[in-house]
Design a protein around this motif. Sequence first.
Motif, PDB file in Angstrom:
ATOM      1  N   GLY A   1       0.808  -1.220   0.000  1.00 43.27           N
ATOM      2  CA  GLY A   1       0.000   0.000   0.000  1.00 43.27           C
ATOM      3  C   GLY A   1       0.839   1.266   0.000  1.00 43.27           C
ATOM      4  N   ILE A   2       1.952   1.230   0.731  1.00 42.94           N
ATOM      5  CA  ILE A   2       2.889   2.360   0.697  1.00 42.94           C
ATOM      6  C   ILE A   2       3.436   2.527  -0.719  1.00 42.94           C
ATOM      7  N   ASP A   3       3.805   1.401  -1.320  1.00 42.59           N
ATOM      8  CA  ASP A   3       4.352   1.432  -2.672  1.00 42.59           C
ATOM      9  C   ASP A   3       3.347   2.010  -3.666  1.00 42.59           C
ATOM     10  N   GLU A   4       2.076   1.609  -3.541  1.00 41.99           N
ATOM     11  CA  GLU A   4       1.064   2.147  -4.445  1.00 41.99           C
ATOM     12  C   GLU A   4       0.963   3.662  -4.309  1.00 41.99           C
ATOM     13  N   LEU A   5       0.952   4.144  -3.085  1.00 40.36           N
ATOM     14  CA  LEU A   5       0.811   5.586  -2.886  1.00 40.36           C
ATOM     15  C   LEU A   5       2.034   6.344  -3.399  1.00 40.36           C
ATOM     16  N   LEU A   6       3.237   5.894  -3.009  1.00 40.80           N
ATOM     17  CA  LEU A   6       4.437   6.654  -3.314  1.00 40.80           C
ATOM     18  C   LEU A   6       4.915   6.470  -4.753  1.00 40.80           C
ATOM     19  N   MET A   7       4.720   5.280  -5.310  1.00 40.61           N
ATOM     20  CA  MET A   7       5.214   4.993  -6.655  1.00 40.61           C
ATOM     21  C   MET A   7       4.176   5.248  -7.751  1.00 40.61           C
ATOM     22  N   ALA A   8       2.888   5.133  -7.395  1.00 38.81           N
ATOM     23  CA  ALA A   8       1.844   5.244  -8.419  1.00 38.81           C
ATOM     24  C   ALA A   8       1.036   6.528  -8.294  1.00 38.81           C
ATOM     25  N   PHE A   9       0.495   6.795  -7.104  1.00 37.87           N
ATOM     26  CA  PHE A   9      -0.328   7.989  -6.928  1.00 37.87           C
ATOM     27  C   PHE A   9       0.495   9.280  -6.930  1.00 37.87           C
ATOM     28  N   ALA A  10       1.509   9.334  -6.066  1.00 36.42           N
ATOM     29  CA  ALA A  10       2.215  10.599  -5.842  1.00 36.42           C
ATOM     30  C   ALA A  10       2.832  11.200  -7.110  1.00 36.42           C
ATOM     31  N   PRO A  11       3.420  10.398  -8.011  1.00 37.18           N
ATOM     32  CA  PRO A  11       4.079  11.009  -9.182  1.00 37.18           C
ATOM     33  C   PRO A  11       3.125  11.472 -10.284  1.00 37.18           C
ATOM     34  N   ARG A  12       1.827  11.328 -10.119  1.00 34.67           N
ATOM     35  CA  ARG A  12       0.905  11.634 -11.207  1.00 34.67           C
ATOM     36  C   ARG A  12       0.776  13.133 -11.485  1.00 34.67           C
ATOM     37  N   ARG A  13       1.037  13.947 -10.500  1.00 33.16           N
ATOM     38  CA  ARG A  13       0.863  15.389 -10.670  1.00 33.16           C
ATOM     39  C   ARG A  13       2.113  16.023 -11.276  1.00 33.16           C
ATOM     40  N   SER A  14       1.919  17.018 -12.100  1.00 29.62           N
ATOM     41  CA  SER A  14       3.040  17.701 -12.759  1.00 29.62           C
ATOM     42  C   SER A  14       3.479  18.956 -12.012  1.00 29.62           C
ATOM     43  N   GLU A  15       2.893  19.188 -10.841  1.00 28.33           N
ATOM     44  CA  GLU A  15       3.319  20.319 -10.019  1.00 28.33           C
ATOM     45  C   GLU A  15       3.063  19.972  -8.554  1.00 28.33           C
ATOM     46  N   PHE A  16       3.765  20.674  -7.679  1.00 26.10           N
ATOM     47  CA  PHE A  16       3.617  20.459  -6.239  1.00 26.10           C
ATOM     48  C   PHE A  16       3.844  21.791  -5.542  1.00 26.10           C
ATOM     49  N   PRO A  17       3.044  22.106  -4.521  1.00 29.93           N
ATOM     50  CA  PRO A  17       3.153  23.422  -3.870  1.00 29.93           C
ATOM     51  C   PRO A  17       4.363  23.529  -2.940  1.00 29.93           C
TER      52      PRO A  17
ATOM     53  N   VAL B   1      11.823   9.673  -1.850  1.00 28.83           N
ATOM     54  CA  VAL B   1      10.807  10.559  -2.414  1.00 28.83           C
ATOM     55  C   VAL B   1      11.404  11.958  -2.570  1.00 28.83           C
ATOM     56  N   THR B   2      11.239  12.526  -3.758  1.00 26.72           N
ATOM     57  CA  THR B   2      11.682  13.895  -4.018  1.00 26.72           C
ATOM     58  C   THR B   2      10.470  14.765  -4.297  1.00 26.72           C
ATOM     59  N   LEU B   3      10.313  15.807  -3.487  1.00 30.23           N
ATOM     60  CA  LEU B   3       9.255  16.796  -3.688  1.00 30.23           C
ATOM     61  C   LEU B   3       9.865  17.982  -4.417  1.00 30.23           C
ATOM     62  N   ALA B   4       9.246  18.389  -5.516  1.00 25.42           N
ATOM     63  CA  ALA B   4       9.774  19.503  -6.311  1.00 25.42           C
ATOM     64  C   ALA B   4       8.614  20.300  -6.878  1.00 25.42           C
ATOM     65  N   PRO B   5       8.853  21.556  -7.268  1.00 26.07           N
ATOM     66  CA  PRO B   5       7.768  22.338  -7.875  1.00 26.07           C
ATOM     67  C   PRO B   5       7.148  21.664  -9.101  1.00 26.07           C
ATOM     68  N   THR B   6       7.920  20.790  -9.764  1.00 24.77           N
ATOM     69  CA  THR B   6       7.425  20.100 -10.956  1.00 24.77           C
ATOM     70  C   THR B   6       6.746  18.772 -10.626  1.00 24.77           C
ATOM     71  N   GLY B   7       6.598  18.456  -9.327  1.00 24.28           N
ATOM     72  CA  GLY B   7       5.902  17.238  -8.939  1.00 24.28           C
ATOM     73  C   GLY B   7       6.730  16.362  -8.020  1.00 24.28           C
ATOM     74  N   ILE B   8       6.229  15.155  -7.782  1.00 29.74           N
ATOM     75  CA  ILE B   8       6.870  14.193  -6.888  1.00 29.74           C
ATOM     76  C   ILE B   8       7.438  13.052  -7.716  1.00 29.74           C
ATOM     77  N   THR B   9       8.663  12.666  -7.411  1.00 34.75           N
ATOM     78  CA  THR B   9       9.241  11.465  -8.007  1.00 34.75           C
ATOM     79  C   THR B   9       9.663  10.525  -6.887  1.00 34.75           C
TER      80      THR B   9
END
Length: 272
Positions: free
Chosen positions: A175-191, A211-219
């Motif tokens: 479940g952690i993997d689904e959230l961090l690897m699948a859900f989180a990277p879907r956005r092209s921006e992050f506040p 996990v890398t948080l960046a203005p261009t999204g999460i990887t």
Amino acid sequence: MQCIVLLQNAVIEVGDDMEIAEHITAVGQEAKTLAAAADQGGLDVEVPTCPGWDMRELLRHLSMIHLWAAGHVAQLHDGSWGDDLAEFTEFWPDLAVFWPEDEKLIGWYLDTNANLVQTLESAPLDVEAFTFLPAPSPLAMWARRQAHETAVHRFDAENAAGIASGFDPVFAADGIDELLMAFAPRRSEFPIDNERTMVVHATDTNDRWHVTLAPTGITTVRGDGPAEVTLAGDASDLYLAVWNRGDSSDIDITGDRNVLAAFHNGHRVRWS
């Protein structure tokens, strides 16, 4: 068909059908536990982890999600399903009753869950369907997504009813993997103004995510690396933490907690 998963720092080849079957089993098992919690807690009890909801609303929401997921897997029409409840009524007139009276609500929820399980079990492994997360196949995505949707809401129901709750470590790590690897990277921006980094380490399964948080999204990548904050603990506790459940008291948080706060405040799960 084969897929590759990472468990305990070893690359293991697992047949898609085996993993799918495990997720489908979880969909049914978690629903039964959730229903028992709803029966014990009562429909009027507030659900603190879903602000503004009571147990009644939680059951209604999850029932509709089960119908929505089953509709996609059963290929009842092309494209993605919207929010028009009439569509459900067209295909499942006996199930798509919005909403049953309170005395029938828990049983109705279980019926929508059983319909989903049957739909997943009867679908061919190569079924073509709308998806919104990366996965080895559409069936794998829907089985995994519904397993964790049901599990997280099972926690919500048990927590509302005052029942101690937890998860199998391997399931929680998935479940952690689904959230961090699948859900989180879907956005092209992050506040966030500048790039920030976080490691999540499930100590009982020895899984790690960087996990890398960046203005261009999460990887996110599976593995370790330099990070400004590290979350370490049992997979079950981390599962709740990344899904904004629990109080993180059983997790060892080392480093800049503002990075974790930025993740919690900036990441919202959406299907579209």
